[in-house]
Design an enzyme around this catalytic site. Structure first.
Site, short mmCIF file in Angstrom:
data_model
loop_
_atom_site.label_atom_id
_atom_site.label_comp_id
_atom_site.label_asym_id
_atom_site.label_seq_id
_atom_site.Cartn_x
_atom_site.Cartn_y
_atom_site.Cartn_z
N ARG A 58 21.56 5.54 25.10
CA ARG A 58 20.66 6.50 25.70
C ARG A 58 19.39 5.71 25.46
O ARG A 58 18.47 5.88 26.25
CB ARG A 58 20.53 7.73 25.15
N GLU A 95 23.76 12.47 12.79
CA GLU A 95 24.08 13.90 12.58
C GLU A 95 25.71 14.15 12.68
O GLU A 95 25.96 14.96 11.93
CB GLU A 95 23.17 14.42 13.64
O1 LIG Z 1 18.21 10.09 14.47
P1 LIG Z 1 19.99 9.99 14.48
O2 LIG Z 1 20.57 10.81 13.54
O3 LIG Z 1 20.32 8.51 14.17
O4 LIG Z 1 20.47 10.41 15.89
C1 LIG Z 1 19.84 9.93 17.18
C2 LIG Z 1 20.76 9.16 17.91
O5 LIG Z 1 21.74 9.82 18.32
C3 LIG Z 1 22.20 9.57 19.61
O6 LIG Z 1 23.00 8.46 20.06
P2 LIG Z 1 24.36 8.22 19.63
O7 LIG Z 1 24.68 7.60 18.62
O8 LIG Z 1 25.05 9.41 20.01
O9 LIG Z 1 24.89 7.30 20.79
P3 LIG Z 1 24.84 7.21 22.57
O10 LIG Z 1 23.12 6.85 22.90
O11 LIG Z 1 25.56 5.91 23.00
O12 LIG Z 1 25.21 8.39 22.82
C4 LIG Z 1 20.75 9.36 20.08
O13 LIG Z 1 20.66 8.59 21.50
C5 LIG Z 1 19.89 8.46 19.01
O14 LIG Z 1 20.18 7.15 19.25
N1 LIG Z 2 21.69 17.09 18.67
C1 LIG Z 2 21.69 16.14 19.39
N2 LIG Z 2 21.77 16.26 20.70
C2 LIG Z 2 21.80 15.19 21.44
N3 LIG Z 2 21.87 13.95 21.05
C3 LIG Z 2 22.03 13.72 19.68
N4 LIG Z 2 21.99 12.81 18.71
C4 LIG Z 2 21.86 13.16 17.58
N5 LIG Z 2 22.06 14.62 17.38
C5 LIG Z 2 21.92 14.97 18.63
#
Ligand SMILES: O=P(O)(O)OC[C@H]1O[C@H](OP(=O)(O)OP(=O)(O)O)[C@H](O)[C@@H]1O
Ligand SMILES: Nc1ncnc2[nH]cnc12
Length: 172
Positions: A58, A95
Protein backbone atom coordinates in the site's frame (compact mmCIF):
# COMPACT_ATOMS: atom_id res chain seq x y z
CA UNK A 1 -13.39 17.39 1.41
CA UNK A 2 -13.61 15.10 4.42
CA UNK A 3 -11.09 12.39 3.56
CA UNK A 4 -12.23 10.22 6.49
CA UNK A 5 -15.66 9.84 4.89
CA UNK A 6 -13.99 8.21 1.86
CA UNK A 7 -12.27 5.48 3.91
CA UNK A 8 -14.29 2.27 4.38
CA UNK A 9 -13.96 0.53 7.75
CA UNK A 10 -14.34 -3.26 7.77
CA UNK A 11 -14.55 -4.94 11.16
CA UNK A 12 -12.78 -8.23 11.94
CA UNK A 13 -10.47 -8.19 8.90
CA UNK A 14 -8.00 -9.85 8.45
CA UNK A 15 -8.75 -11.35 11.87
CA UNK A 16 -11.25 -10.93 14.73
CA UNK A 17 -10.79 -7.69 16.67
CA UNK A 18 -9.06 -5.74 13.88
CA UNK A 19 -10.96 -2.72 12.55
CA UNK A 20 -9.53 -2.54 9.04
CA UNK A 21 -9.24 0.87 7.37
CA UNK A 22 -9.77 0.26 3.65
CA UNK A 23 -8.27 2.97 1.41
CA UNK A 24 -9.45 1.44 -1.89
CA UNK A 25 -12.61 3.54 -1.59
CA UNK A 26 -10.56 6.72 -1.17
CA UNK A 27 -8.07 6.19 -3.97
CA UNK A 28 -10.76 5.30 -6.50
CA UNK A 29 -12.23 8.80 -5.95
CA UNK A 30 -10.11 11.12 -8.11
CA UNK A 31 -10.75 14.20 -5.95
CA UNK A 32 -10.04 12.45 -2.65
CA UNK A 33 -6.92 10.78 -4.08
CA UNK A 34 -5.54 14.04 -5.43
CA UNK A 35 -6.36 15.92 -2.22
CA UNK A 36 -4.55 13.30 -0.13
CA UNK A 37 -1.49 13.38 -2.39
CA UNK A 38 -1.44 17.20 -2.51
CA UNK A 39 -1.69 17.52 1.29
CA UNK A 40 1.32 15.22 1.72
CA UNK A 41 3.25 17.09 -0.98
CA UNK A 42 2.47 20.43 0.73
CA UNK A 43 3.84 19.11 4.01
CA UNK A 44 7.09 18.03 2.30
CA UNK A 45 7.68 21.24 0.36
CA UNK A 46 10.75 23.13 1.58
CA UNK A 47 12.35 20.02 3.09
CA UNK A 48 14.66 19.53 0.11
CA UNK A 49 13.64 15.89 -0.31
CA UNK A 50 15.69 13.80 -2.76
CA UNK A 51 13.58 10.63 -2.72
CA UNK A 52 10.30 9.18 -1.54
CA UNK A 53 10.48 5.61 -0.22
CA UNK A 54 7.45 3.41 0.40
CA UNK A 55 6.83 -0.16 1.61
CA UNK A 56 5.04 -2.80 -0.42
CA UNK A 57 2.19 -2.88 -1.15
CA UNK A 58 0.00 0.00 0.00
CA UNK A 59 2.98 2.33 0.42
CA UNK A 60 3.45 2.12 -3.36
CA UNK A 61 -0.07 3.44 -4.05
CA UNK A 62 0.45 6.79 -2.38
CA UNK A 63 4.24 6.93 -2.40
CA UNK A 64 4.65 6.86 -6.17
CA UNK A 65 1.92 9.49 -6.62
CA UNK A 66 3.57 11.77 -4.03
CA UNK A 67 7.00 11.28 -5.63
CA UNK A 68 5.62 12.19 -9.07
CA UNK A 69 3.80 15.26 -7.74
CA UNK A 70 6.84 16.42 -5.77
CA UNK A 71 9.13 15.83 -8.75
CA UNK A 72 11.48 13.30 -7.13
CA UNK A 73 12.23 9.60 -7.60
CA UNK A 74 10.66 6.67 -5.74
CA UNK A 75 12.44 3.85 -3.90
CA UNK A 76 10.46 0.63 -3.35
CA UNK A 77 10.95 -1.29 -0.11
CA UNK A 78 9.69 -4.80 -0.83
CA UNK A 79 8.66 -8.09 0.71
CA UNK A 80 11.36 -10.81 0.60
CA UNK A 81 12.65 -12.23 -2.66
CA UNK A 82 11.14 -9.57 -4.95
CA UNK A 83 14.03 -7.18 -5.56
CA UNK A 84 16.49 -8.51 -8.16
CA UNK A 85 19.71 -6.80 -6.99
CA UNK A 86 21.72 -7.24 -3.79
CA UNK A 87 19.46 -6.43 -0.82
CA UNK A 88 19.48 -5.97 2.92
CA UNK A 89 16.55 -7.21 5.05
CA UNK A 90 14.82 -6.33 8.30
CA UNK A 91 12.14 -8.31 10.16
CA UNK A 92 9.49 -6.63 12.37
CA UNK A 93 6.13 -7.18 14.10
CA UNK A 94 2.74 -5.94 12.80
CA UNK A 95 -0.62 -5.13 14.46
CA UNK A 96 -1.37 -8.62 13.12
CA UNK A 97 1.52 -11.04 12.44
CA UNK A 98 5.08 -10.22 11.38
CA UNK A 99 6.82 -9.24 8.16
CA UNK A 100 10.23 -8.81 6.54
CA UNK A 101 11.16 -5.96 4.21
CA UNK A 102 14.10 -5.52 1.85
CA UNK A 103 15.82 -2.64 0.06
CA UNK A 104 18.47 -2.65 -2.66
CA UNK A 105 21.73 -1.90 -0.87
CA UNK A 106 22.71 0.62 -3.57
CA UNK A 107 19.28 2.32 -3.72
CA UNK A 108 20.29 5.59 -2.03
CA UNK A 109 23.42 7.67 -2.38
CA UNK A 110 25.05 8.66 0.95
CA UNK A 111 23.44 11.67 2.66
CA UNK A 112 20.42 11.90 0.36
CA UNK A 113 17.24 13.09 2.10
CA UNK A 114 14.37 10.61 2.08
CA UNK A 115 10.71 10.92 3.09
CA UNK A 116 8.81 7.68 3.76
CA UNK A 117 5.18 7.55 2.62
CA UNK A 118 2.72 4.82 3.64
CA UNK A 119 -1.05 4.51 3.76
CA UNK A 120 -1.29 3.86 7.49
CA UNK A 121 0.60 4.18 10.78
CA UNK A 122 -0.45 1.48 13.26
CA UNK A 123 2.22 0.19 15.68
CA UNK A 124 4.98 1.93 13.72
CA UNK A 125 6.81 -1.34 13.09
CA UNK A 126 6.72 -1.05 9.31
CA UNK A 127 7.87 2.54 9.07
CA UNK A 128 10.61 1.98 11.70
CA UNK A 129 11.83 -0.95 9.65
CA UNK A 130 11.85 1.11 6.44
CA UNK A 131 13.70 3.93 8.25
CA UNK A 132 16.31 1.47 9.59
CA UNK A 133 16.88 0.04 6.11
CA UNK A 134 17.30 3.53 4.58
CA UNK A 135 19.66 4.69 7.33
CA UNK A 136 21.71 1.50 7.15
CA UNK A 137 22.55 2.23 3.50
CA UNK A 138 23.44 5.88 4.21
CA UNK A 139 20.21 7.78 3.54
CA UNK A 140 18.88 10.48 5.87
CA UNK A 141 15.21 10.00 6.84
CA UNK A 142 13.69 13.47 7.20
CA UNK A 143 9.92 12.88 7.26
CA UNK A 144 7.28 10.18 7.69
CA UNK A 145 3.97 10.77 5.92
CA UNK A 146 0.75 8.78 6.34
CA UNK A 147 -2.77 9.02 5.06
CA UNK A 148 -4.10 7.34 8.24
CA UNK A 149 -2.89 7.17 11.85
CA UNK A 150 -4.33 4.70 14.38
CA UNK A 151 -3.62 6.86 17.41
CA UNK A 152 -4.65 4.21 19.96
CA UNK A 153 -1.67 2.06 18.94
CA UNK A 154 0.79 4.86 19.85
CA UNK A 155 3.08 4.22 16.88
CA UNK A 156 4.13 7.86 17.00
CA UNK A 157 5.87 7.27 20.35
CA UNK A 158 8.60 5.20 18.72
CA UNK A 159 9.12 7.80 15.97
CA UNK A 160 10.01 10.80 18.12
CA UNK A 161 13.21 11.67 16.26
CA UNK A 162 11.33 12.18 12.97
CA UNK A 163 8.87 14.69 11.53
CA UNK A 164 5.59 12.69 11.47
CA UNK A 165 2.47 13.83 9.59
CA UNK A 166 -0.88 12.05 9.13
CA UNK A 167 -4.05 13.26 7.40
CA UNK A 168 -6.81 11.18 9.06
CA UNK A 169 -6.75 9.97 12.67
CA UNK A 170 -8.71 7.15 14.37
CA UNK A 171 -9.07 6.57 18.11
CA UNK A 172 -10.34 2.99 17.74
O1 LIG B 1 2.47 0.52 11.75
P1 LIG B 1 2.39 -0.97 11.50
O2 LIG B 1 1.88 -1.73 12.70
O3 LIG B 1 3.67 -1.55 11.01
O4 LIG B 1 1.27 -1.23 10.41
C1 LIG B 1 1.14 -0.46 9.24
C2 LIG B 1 1.43 -1.24 8.00
O5 LIG B 1 0.51 -2.34 7.86
C3 LIG B 1 -0.03 -2.33 6.53
O6 LIG B 1 0.74 -3.04 5.63
P2 LIG B 1 0.75 -4.64 5.52
O7 LIG B 1 1.99 -5.16 6.18
O8 LIG B 1 -0.56 -5.18 6.00
O9 LIG B 1 0.99 -4.90 3.98
P3 LIG B 1 0.25 -4.48 2.61
O10 LIG B 1 0.57 -3.02 2.37
O11 LIG B 1 0.94 -5.36 1.61
O12 LIG B 1 -1.23 -4.73 2.73
C4 LIG B 1 0.00 -0.86 6.15
O13 LIG B 1 -0.03 -0.67 4.75
C5 LIG B 1 1.28 -0.37 6.77
O14 LIG B 1 2.40 -0.56 5.92
N1 LIG C 1 -6.28 -1.58 11.25
C1 LIG C 1 -5.65 -1.57 10.07
N2 LIG C 1 -6.31 -1.25 8.94
C2 LIG C 1 -5.66 -1.23 7.76
N3 LIG C 1 -4.36 -1.52 7.62
C3 LIG C 1 -3.67 -1.82 8.72
N4 LIG C 1 -2.35 -2.13 8.90
C4 LIG C 1 -2.17 -2.37 10.22
N5 LIG C 1 -3.31 -2.21 10.91
C5 LIG C 1 -4.27 -1.87 9.99
Amino acid sequence: MDLKSKIRVIEDFPEKGISFKDITTLIKDKDAFSQAVNLIVDDLKGMDIDYIAGPEARGFLLGTAVAYALGVGFIPVRKPGKLPGKTISHEYKLEYGSNTLEIHEDAIEKGKKVAIVDDLLATGGTVSSVAKLIESIGGEVVALEFLIELEFLNGRNKLEKYHVNSLVKYDK
